[in-house]
Design a protein around this motif. Structure first.
Motif, PDB file in Angstrom:
ATOM      1  N   ASP A  39      -2.425   0.090  -8.699  1.00  0.00           N
ATOM      2  CA  ASP A  39      -3.422   0.434  -7.968  1.00  0.00           C
ATOM      3  C   ASP A  39      -3.182   0.624  -6.417  1.00  0.00           C
ATOM      4  O   ASP A  39      -3.895   1.114  -5.662  1.00  0.00           O
ATOM      5  CB  ASP A  39      -4.401  -0.682  -7.731  1.00  0.00           C
ATOM      6  N   TRP A  40      -1.988   0.236  -6.071  1.00  0.00           N
ATOM      7  CA  TRP A  40      -1.546   0.524  -4.638  1.00  0.00           C
ATOM      8  C   TRP A  40      -1.490   2.080  -4.250  1.00  0.00           C
ATOM      9  O   TRP A  40      -1.274   2.121  -3.072  1.00  0.00           O
ATOM     10  CB  TRP A  40      -0.334  -0.354  -4.224  1.00  0.00           C
ATOM     11  N   VAL A  41      -1.169   2.937  -5.195  1.00  0.00           N
ATOM     12  CA  VAL A  41      -1.078   4.225  -4.705  1.00  0.00           C
ATOM     13  C   VAL A  41      -2.122   4.999  -5.220  1.00  0.00           C
ATOM     14  O   VAL A  41      -2.321   6.098  -4.878  1.00  0.00           O
ATOM     15  CB  VAL A  41       0.207   4.703  -5.440  1.00  0.00           C
ATOM     16  N   ILE A  42      -3.184   4.732  -5.838  1.00  0.00           N
ATOM     17  CA  ILE A  42      -4.576   5.501  -6.225  1.00  0.00           C
ATOM     18  C   ILE A  42      -5.064   5.914  -4.865  1.00  0.00           C
ATOM     19  O   ILE A  42      -5.337   4.928  -4.267  1.00  0.00           O
ATOM     20  CB  ILE A  42      -5.227   4.682  -7.098  1.00  0.00           C
ATOM     21  N   ASN A  43      -5.268   7.332  -4.628  1.00  0.00           N
ATOM     22  CA  ASN A  43      -5.979   7.512  -3.573  1.00  0.00           C
ATOM     23  C   ASN A  43      -5.293   6.854  -2.192  1.00  0.00           C
ATOM     24  O   ASN A  43      -6.061   6.372  -1.202  1.00  0.00           O
ATOM     25  CB  ASN A  43      -7.370   7.405  -3.617  1.00  0.00           C
ATOM     26  N   GLY A  44      -3.919   7.019  -2.056  1.00  0.00           N
ATOM     27  CA  GLY A  44      -3.584   6.234  -0.926  1.00  0.00           C
ATOM     28  C   GLY A  44      -3.596   4.528  -0.795  1.00  0.00           C
ATOM     29  O   GLY A  44      -3.159   4.274   0.236  1.00  0.00           O
TER      30      GLY A  44
ATOM     31  N   VAL B  59       0.838  -0.946  -0.012  1.00  0.00           N
ATOM     32  CA  VAL B  59       0.010  -0.028  -0.009  1.00  0.00           C
ATOM     33  C   VAL B  59       0.819   1.256   0.119  1.00  0.00           C
ATOM     34  O   VAL B  59       1.647   1.423   1.019  1.00  0.00           O
ATOM     35  CB  VAL B  59      -0.863   0.089   1.109  1.00  0.00           C
ATOM     36  N   GLY B  60       0.507   2.115  -0.770  1.00  0.00           N
ATOM     37  CA  GLY B  60       1.151   3.364  -1.170  1.00  0.00           C
ATOM     38  C   GLY B  60       2.839   3.495  -1.725  1.00  0.00           C
ATOM     39  O   GLY B  60       3.275   4.017  -2.026  1.00  0.00           O
ATOM     40  N   GLU B  61       3.307   1.810  -2.092  1.00  0.00           N
ATOM     41  CA  GLU B  61       3.989   1.779  -2.965  1.00  0.00           C
ATOM     42  C   GLU B  61       4.305   1.801  -4.583  1.00  0.00           C
ATOM     43  O   GLU B  61       3.245   1.230  -4.986  1.00  0.00           O
ATOM     44  CB  GLU B  61       4.956   0.430  -2.470  1.00  0.00           C
TER      45      GLU B  61
ATOM     46  N   GLU C 172      -3.318   6.889   5.016  1.00  0.00           N
ATOM     47  CA  GLU C 172      -4.573   7.089   4.703  1.00  0.00           C
ATOM     48  C   GLU C 172      -5.293   5.546   4.884  1.00  0.00           C
ATOM     49  O   GLU C 172      -6.380   5.818   5.313  1.00  0.00           O
ATOM     50  CB  GLU C 172      -4.557   7.501   2.986  1.00  0.00           C
ATOM     51  N   ALA C 173      -4.505   4.694   4.400  1.00  0.00           N
ATOM     52  CA  ALA C 173      -5.019   3.397   4.710  1.00  0.00           C
ATOM     53  C   ALA C 173      -5.374   2.993   5.902  1.00  0.00           C
ATOM     54  O   ALA C 173      -6.591   2.163   6.196  1.00  0.00           O
ATOM     55  CB  ALA C 173      -4.183   2.216   3.809  1.00  0.00           C
ATOM     56  N   VAL C 174      -4.513   3.221   7.019  1.00  0.00           N
ATOM     57  CA  VAL C 174      -4.644   2.889   8.373  1.00  0.00           C
ATOM     58  C   VAL C 174      -5.695   3.659   8.675  1.00  0.00           C
ATOM     59  O   VAL C 174      -6.595   3.467   9.745  1.00  0.00           O
ATOM     60  CB  VAL C 174      -3.369   3.358   9.186  1.00  0.00           C
ATOM     61  N   SER C 175      -5.907   4.976   8.510  1.00  0.00           N
ATOM     62  CA  SER C 175      -7.117   5.910   9.102  1.00  0.00           C
ATOM     63  C   SER C 175      -8.582   4.980   8.372  1.00  0.00           C
ATOM     64  O   SER C 175      -9.392   5.335   8.984  1.00  0.00           O
ATOM     65  CB  SER C 175      -6.894   7.270   8.248  1.00  0.00           C
ATOM     66  N   TYR C 176      -8.341   4.507   7.221  1.00  0.00           N
ATOM     67  CA  TYR C 176      -9.382   3.933   6.452  1.00  0.00           C
ATOM     68  C   TYR C 176      -9.704   2.636   7.529  1.00  0.00           C
ATOM     69  O   TYR C 176     -11.083   2.343   7.846  1.00  0.00           O
ATOM     70  CB  TYR C 176      -9.420   3.665   5.091  1.00  0.00           C
TER      71      TYR C 176
ATOM     72  N   VAL D 130      -6.278   3.166  -0.726  1.00  0.00           N
ATOM     73  CA  VAL D 130      -7.637   2.970  -0.061  1.00  0.00           C
ATOM     74  C   VAL D 130      -8.577   2.094  -0.996  1.00  0.00           C
ATOM     75  O   VAL D 130      -9.160   1.069  -0.518  1.00  0.00           O
ATOM     76  CB  VAL D 130      -8.313   4.164   0.501  1.00  0.00           C
ATOM     77  N   PRO D 131      -8.833   2.609  -2.337  1.00  0.00           N
ATOM     78  CA  PRO D 131      -9.810   1.964  -2.942  1.00  0.00           C
ATOM     79  C   PRO D 131      -9.459   0.327  -3.075  1.00  0.00           C
ATOM     80  O   PRO D 131     -10.541  -0.192  -2.924  1.00  0.00           O
ATOM     81  CB  PRO D 131      -9.993   2.845  -4.362  1.00  0.00           C
ATOM     82  N   GLU D 132      -8.245   0.260  -3.337  1.00  0.00           N
ATOM     83  CA  GLU D 132      -7.918  -1.376  -3.723  1.00  0.00           C
ATOM     84  C   GLU D 132      -7.941  -2.067  -2.306  1.00  0.00           C
ATOM     85  O   GLU D 132      -8.463  -3.227  -2.286  1.00  0.00           O
ATOM     86  CB  GLU D 132      -6.577  -1.561  -4.071  1.00  0.00           C
ATOM     87  N   LEU D 133      -7.646  -1.507  -0.932  1.00  0.00           N
ATOM     88  CA  LEU D 133      -7.708  -2.151   0.024  1.00  0.00           C
ATOM     89  C   LEU D 133      -9.372  -2.263   0.427  1.00  0.00           C
ATOM     90  O   LEU D 133      -9.678  -3.281   0.903  1.00  0.00           O
ATOM     91  CB  LEU D 133      -7.130  -1.375   1.242  1.00  0.00           C
TER      92      LEU D 133
END
Length: 442
Positions: free
Chosen positions: A390-395, A381-383, A431-435, A397-400
């Motif tokens: 997909d791992w960087v689109i909007n942090g 995520v984020g890399e 961003e993913a952790v906040s989600y 979050v959408p993929e996760l």
């Protein structure tokens, strides 16, 4: 310096040794495969905690790696000369992590207790891990596994002891050899010096040869020691069974010659050896403590359909062919309470689509009592990645979100495990952790 817990564990050691010996008599493998002396294999039988238990909350887990101090303890803590300060620093780092995990809604930690040929508990079989003090065999002054269990359980978090069964070291450098050799005067010594005939090189690491029956008994005894001595909730093996790299294959030709007479192909013999270990460990855990769960986290692809019509519509490295692990068979035979395949790809990765594999594994567990947890690639995520943007689109979050939505909506997927803990603390996953906290947290 020994804690009261360490002292009590020493007092129990004689009893434990007798019990481990008895268990191994029950669970040991024949030296003439393929006949197994473990127990007759059943058709599928329900584990202690069956999938019919509708009150079980979904798995929301995380792997916490200790090999090379990846997640814990802090890398610099081993350099602290004052043992009391070092212990406080290491314990505070762990309780801070557990507090964060609780706030995120994580309910299970997969804690790496055997990262190589060393232990993170007070063992009579393995020397202490060097991750705490920098020295193999040096008592860290507390029992890290016991500390983890007590602190996690206080917070309502379960602990599964995560074992790397065969790895002895993460490299084969001369300094590593010297450190392993120095354990000869320690009690216990490293398997590297006690059973030098078991040791091979594979993937540029020292490993124990999985084809040696006594070596499998040794691994089973290690698991038995932890199951008997600690209030763990589960045991997990990762995907490191046979591990090779193109330039560093496992040379087990002599072992095959000695033990593989019943097999025409070395690959089939290797898979049989892995099967024997899983049978032994599964039976041993249930004989000691039926409520302790046993699971495996294999590579996400069992076999590709191009090799086997029962395989998935993928083009990835397959556990059956690469690690010599017939993971699908273990599920079908009822040897596992759960399986946690590592599906470390996005929905858009054509060679190994997340949804394709999640659905394939759902069909595998569907007629069985084995629970399915999906390993998710938090580390990606984020890399930035050309093949997996997909791992960087909007942090990310959408993929996760898509992956978690699938895991939580499909009836035969019972939860998610994130790889791995320290990525919850990295800037690229913020961003993913906040989600995650908004979705799972309290």
């Amino acid at each position: 310096m020994s804690s009261p817990r360490s002292v009590s564990r020493v007092l129990k050691s004689k009893k434990l040794g007798t019990l481990v010996a008895a268990v191994l008599l029950l669970a040991s493998c024949s030296s003439k495969p393929p006949k197994s002396l473990v127990t007759p294999l059943p058709s599928v039988t329900p584990p202690a905690h069956g999938k019919t238990d509708q009150t079980r909350e979904p798995m929301r887990g995380v792997w916490l790696a200790t090999v090379s101090r990846l997640d814990w303890p802090p890398v610099s803590s081993a350099d602290i000369s004052d043992p009391d300060v070092r212990i406080r620093v290491q314990q505070k780092a762990l309780t801070d992590k557990l507090d964060k995990l609780k706030s995120l809604g994580i309910n299970t930690v997969f804690f790496q207790v055997k990262p190589d040929g060393t232990a993170l508990w007070s063992s009579k079989i393995l020397p202490w891990s060097d991750v705490f003090t920098g020295n193999i065999g040096e008592n860290p002054g507390y029992d890290p596994l016991q500390f983890m269990i007590e602190e996690a359980h206080k917070r309502g978090i379960k602990v599964h002891a995560w074992f790397n069964p065969y790895r002895v070291s993460t490299n084969t450098t001369s300094s590593t050899v010297a450190r392993l050799n120095r354990t000869l005067s320690a009690n216990p010594s490293s398997v590297y010096v006690l059973h030098r005939d078991w040791i091979r090189t594979a993937g540029d690491r020292f490993v124990v040869d999985p084809g040696i029956p006594e070596a499998r008994d040794w691994i089973t005894s290690i698991v038995a020691e932890v199951v008997k001595g600690y209030d763990i909730d589960g045991v997990q093996f990762d995907d490191y069974f046979y591990t090779e790299s193109p330039g560093s294959a496992l040379n087990d030709s002599q072992t095959f010659k000695q033990y593989g007479q019943a097999f025409n192909a070395k690959a089939d013999w290797r898979r049989h050896n892995t099967q024997q270990l899983i049978e032994q460990v599964s039976r041993t855990i249930k004989q000691l403590k039926p409520g302790v769960e046993f699971g495996v986290s294999p590579a996400g692809v069992w076999r590709n359909r191009s090799f086997d019509p029962a395989g998935s519509d993928t083009r990835g490295a397959a556990a059956y062919d690469e690690s010599f692990a017939d993971t699908r068979q273990w599920v079908q035979q009822g040897l596992l309470d759960y399986i946690a395949p590592q599906l470390y790809w996005p929905f858009a990765r054509d060679a190994a689509r997340y949804d394709v594999l999640a659905k394939w594994w759902s069909e595998v567990v569907k007629p069985t009592h084995t629970r399915l947890y999906i390993g998710v690639a938090l580390y990606k995520v984020g890399e930035r990645s050309k093949v997996e943007p997909d791992w960087v689109i909007n942090g990310g979050v959408p993929e996760l979100k898509k992956q978690l939505d699938m895991n939580e909506s499909m009836p035969h997927i019972d939860g998610t495990i994130l790889f791995r803990e320290d990525y919850l603390n990295q800037p690229q996953t913020r961003e993913a952790v906040s989600y995650l906290k908004s979705r799972w947290g309290s």
